[in-house]
Design an enzyme around this catalytic site. Structure first.
Site, short mmCIF file in Angstrom:
data_model
loop_
_atom_site.label_atom_id
_atom_site.label_comp_id
_atom_site.label_asym_id
_atom_site.label_seq_id
_atom_site.Cartn_x
_atom_site.Cartn_y
_atom_site.Cartn_z
CE LYS A 78 51.08 31.76 18.79
NZ LYS A 78 51.89 30.65 19.26
CG ASN A 101 53.37 30.77 14.22
OD1 ASN A 101 53.14 30.54 13.02
ND2 ASN A 101 54.48 30.39 14.80
CG ASP A 132 53.50 28.03 17.10
OD1 ASP A 132 54.66 28.50 17.15
OD2 ASP A 132 52.52 28.61 17.58
CB ALA A 163 50.71 27.16 21.86
CE1 TYR A 221 61.29 32.75 25.43
CE2 TYR A 221 59.51 31.51 24.42
CZ TYR A 221 60.14 32.72 24.66
OH TYR A 221 59.63 33.88 24.14
P1 NAP Z 1 46.66 31.17 24.61
O1 NAP Z 1 46.03 31.03 23.26
O2 NAP Z 1 46.37 32.37 25.44
O3 NAP Z 1 46.24 29.83 25.44
C1 NAP Z 1 46.71 29.58 26.74
C2 NAP Z 1 46.01 28.36 27.33
O4 NAP Z 1 46.52 28.18 28.66
C3 NAP Z 1 44.51 28.51 27.44
O5 NAP Z 1 43.89 27.24 27.36
C4 NAP Z 1 44.38 29.07 28.86
O6 NAP Z 1 43.11 28.87 29.44
C5 NAP Z 1 45.41 28.24 29.58
N1 NAP Z 1 45.83 28.87 30.83
C6 NAP Z 1 46.30 30.13 30.99
N2 NAP Z 1 46.59 30.35 32.30
C7 NAP Z 1 46.25 29.20 32.95
C8 NAP Z 1 46.29 28.82 34.33
N3 NAP Z 1 46.74 29.64 35.29
N4 NAP Z 1 45.88 27.57 34.65
C9 NAP Z 1 45.42 26.72 33.69
N5 NAP Z 1 45.35 27.04 32.37
C10 NAP Z 1 45.78 28.26 32.02
O7 NAP Z 1 48.25 31.11 24.51
P2 NAP Z 1 49.11 30.26 23.46
O8 NAP Z 1 49.42 31.07 22.27
O9 NAP Z 1 48.45 28.93 23.29
O10 NAP Z 1 50.50 30.10 24.28
C11 NAP Z 1 50.58 29.30 25.43
C12 NAP Z 1 52.01 29.33 25.96
O11 NAP Z 1 52.88 28.69 25.05
C13 NAP Z 1 52.56 30.77 26.14
O12 NAP Z 1 53.33 30.80 27.31
C14 NAP Z 1 53.44 30.95 24.93
O13 NAP Z 1 54.51 31.86 25.18
C15 NAP Z 1 53.98 29.54 24.74
N6 NAP Z 1 54.37 29.28 23.35
C16 NAP Z 1 55.67 28.94 23.13
C17 NAP Z 1 56.05 28.65 21.84
C18 NAP Z 1 57.46 28.24 21.56
O14 NAP Z 1 57.88 28.28 20.41
N7 NAP Z 1 58.21 27.85 22.57
C19 NAP Z 1 55.15 28.72 20.77
C20 NAP Z 1 53.84 29.05 21.05
C21 NAP Z 1 53.46 29.34 22.36
P3 NAP Z 1 42.10 30.14 29.51
O15 NAP Z 1 41.70 30.40 28.09
O16 NAP Z 1 41.02 29.63 30.38
O17 NAP Z 1 42.89 31.28 30.10
#
Ligand code: NAP
Length: 295
Positions: free
Chosen positions: A76, A97, A112, A140, A238
């Site tokens: 993203k 997104n 989002d 996100a 989800y």
């Molecule tokens: P992203 O850009 O990869 O960011 C993920 C964040 O979570 C980063 O800060 C990452 O830290 C942290 N993280 C990952 N694994 C971790 C762990 N084991 N312990 C602690 N922190 C951890 O992903 P994103 O796009 O923000 O998405 C995040 C989540 O939200 C995903 O599961 C996605 O499917 C969900 N989401 C859902 C919706 C919805 O409409 N429901 C919309 C958007 C996103 P590091 O960088 O250090 O790995």
């Protein structure tokens, strides 16, 4: 004639979601349900690629019959330099997104932000002028943080990320780009005393992938955390339902938890309108939101 060719333009061709490690995505299910209900010949696929393949895909999108793309983790933020323009939310959040094709130009949006707004709308009065904690500082988390200050007028949003530098960058970027009137009533801060921040929170958000694929969320919210009963837990994950973060939030004391399904449906609804110029079919969103079991 013109109207029917415009309709066939959006009602056929390809749409998709680009990301990596996203076999779990339910976006194809949402969009295919909508296309089928409208009797369109369009399709929506998962495009799981390496980061090095992203520029080639986006260049091809300018010329191929790809009508629109969703962008998900982990692209993203890195997708931004390959686009020609960003709408205001995407510019402030620094993450995209949804990519809309306008002629041969690619325009980035962040639906989002509206997804969060719709998912939390019934809690609006409980959130105004209160505090929130967000776990995670990725794409996100940026959208959630922006929505909480700009749409819900929350007073303080604490970012709890495992890499403090990532949290500081999120805060710096949003503070730099958000309109001053919004920042006059609310502020972001990096986590200091997590226990105290959680005890004061009206909202705790999981914006990490923890919980996807049955991983445990107790590391984020141990039982001893002691959330208030009135604290709302919002998990962007989800699946599986109930999500591990919701379960951990209940064990830590909070009574209300929602998962990321309503947000996913709402951001898809907004993307559909941007791509097609038409409303997402209401009957389909009602049906999706009422599903007892996700596929
Ligand atoms: P992203 O850009 O990869 O960011 C993920 C964040 O979570 C980063 O800060 C990452 O830290 C942290 N993280 C990952 N694994 C971790 C762990 N084991 N312990 C602690 N922190 C951890 O992903 P994103 O796009 O923000 O998405 C995040 C989540 O939200 C995903 O599961 C996605 O499917 C969900 N989401 C859902 C919706 C919805 O409409 N429901 C919309 C958007 C996103 P590091 O960088 O250090 O790995």
């Amino acid at each position: 004639m013109a109207a029917s060719s415009a309709r066939s333009h959006v009602s056929s061709g390809l749409y998709g979601v680009v990301g990596h490690g996203i076999g779990y995505s339910l976006s194809p299910f949402i969009f295919r349900t909508a296309f089928n209900s409208l009797d369109w010949r369009a399709d929506y696929s998962v495009i799981d690629i390496e980061e090095s393949e992203l520029p080639g895909l986006l260049e091809a999108m300018r010329y191929a019959p790809i009508r629109g793309l969703s962008v998900t983790k982990p692209y993203k933020v890195v997708v931004v330099p390959f686009l020609d323009r960003l709408d205001e939310s995407a510019k402030i959040v620094g993450a995209v997104n949804t990519i809309v094709k306008s002629g041969r130009q690619l325009v980035g949006f962040n639906t989002d932000v509206s997804g969060v707004e719709v998912a939390l709308s019934r809690f609006r009065s409980k959130l105004r002028n209160r505090e929130a904690v967000i776990f995670g500082a990725g794409g996100a988390a940026r959208a959630v943080a922006y929505a909480l200050l700009s749409r819900f007028r929350m007073r303080t949003v604490t970012i709890a990320a495992r890499r403090p530098a990532q949290a500081r960058r999120l805060i710096h970027d949003l503070q730099d780009r958000m309109p001053p009137p919004v920042l006059a009533s609310g502020a972001f801060r990096p986590v200091g005393d997590l226990q105290a921040a959680l005890a004061n929170a009206a909202l705790v958000v999981n914006a990490t992938p923890i919980g996807t694929g049955h991983t445990h969320a107790a590391g984020l919210l141990p039982r001893s955390t002691g959330l208030q009963a009135g604290t709302l837990a919002f998990d962007l994950v989800y699946r599986p339902r109930p999500t591990p973060f919701s379960i951990a939030a209940h064990s830590a004391g909070c009574r209300t938890a929602i998962d990321g399904w309503p947000m996913l449906v709402a951001q898809a609804d907004a993307a559909f309108s941007l791509w097609t110029g038409k409303n997402f079919p209401r009957a389909v969103s009602r049906k999706l939101l009422n599903l007892k079991k996700l596929p």
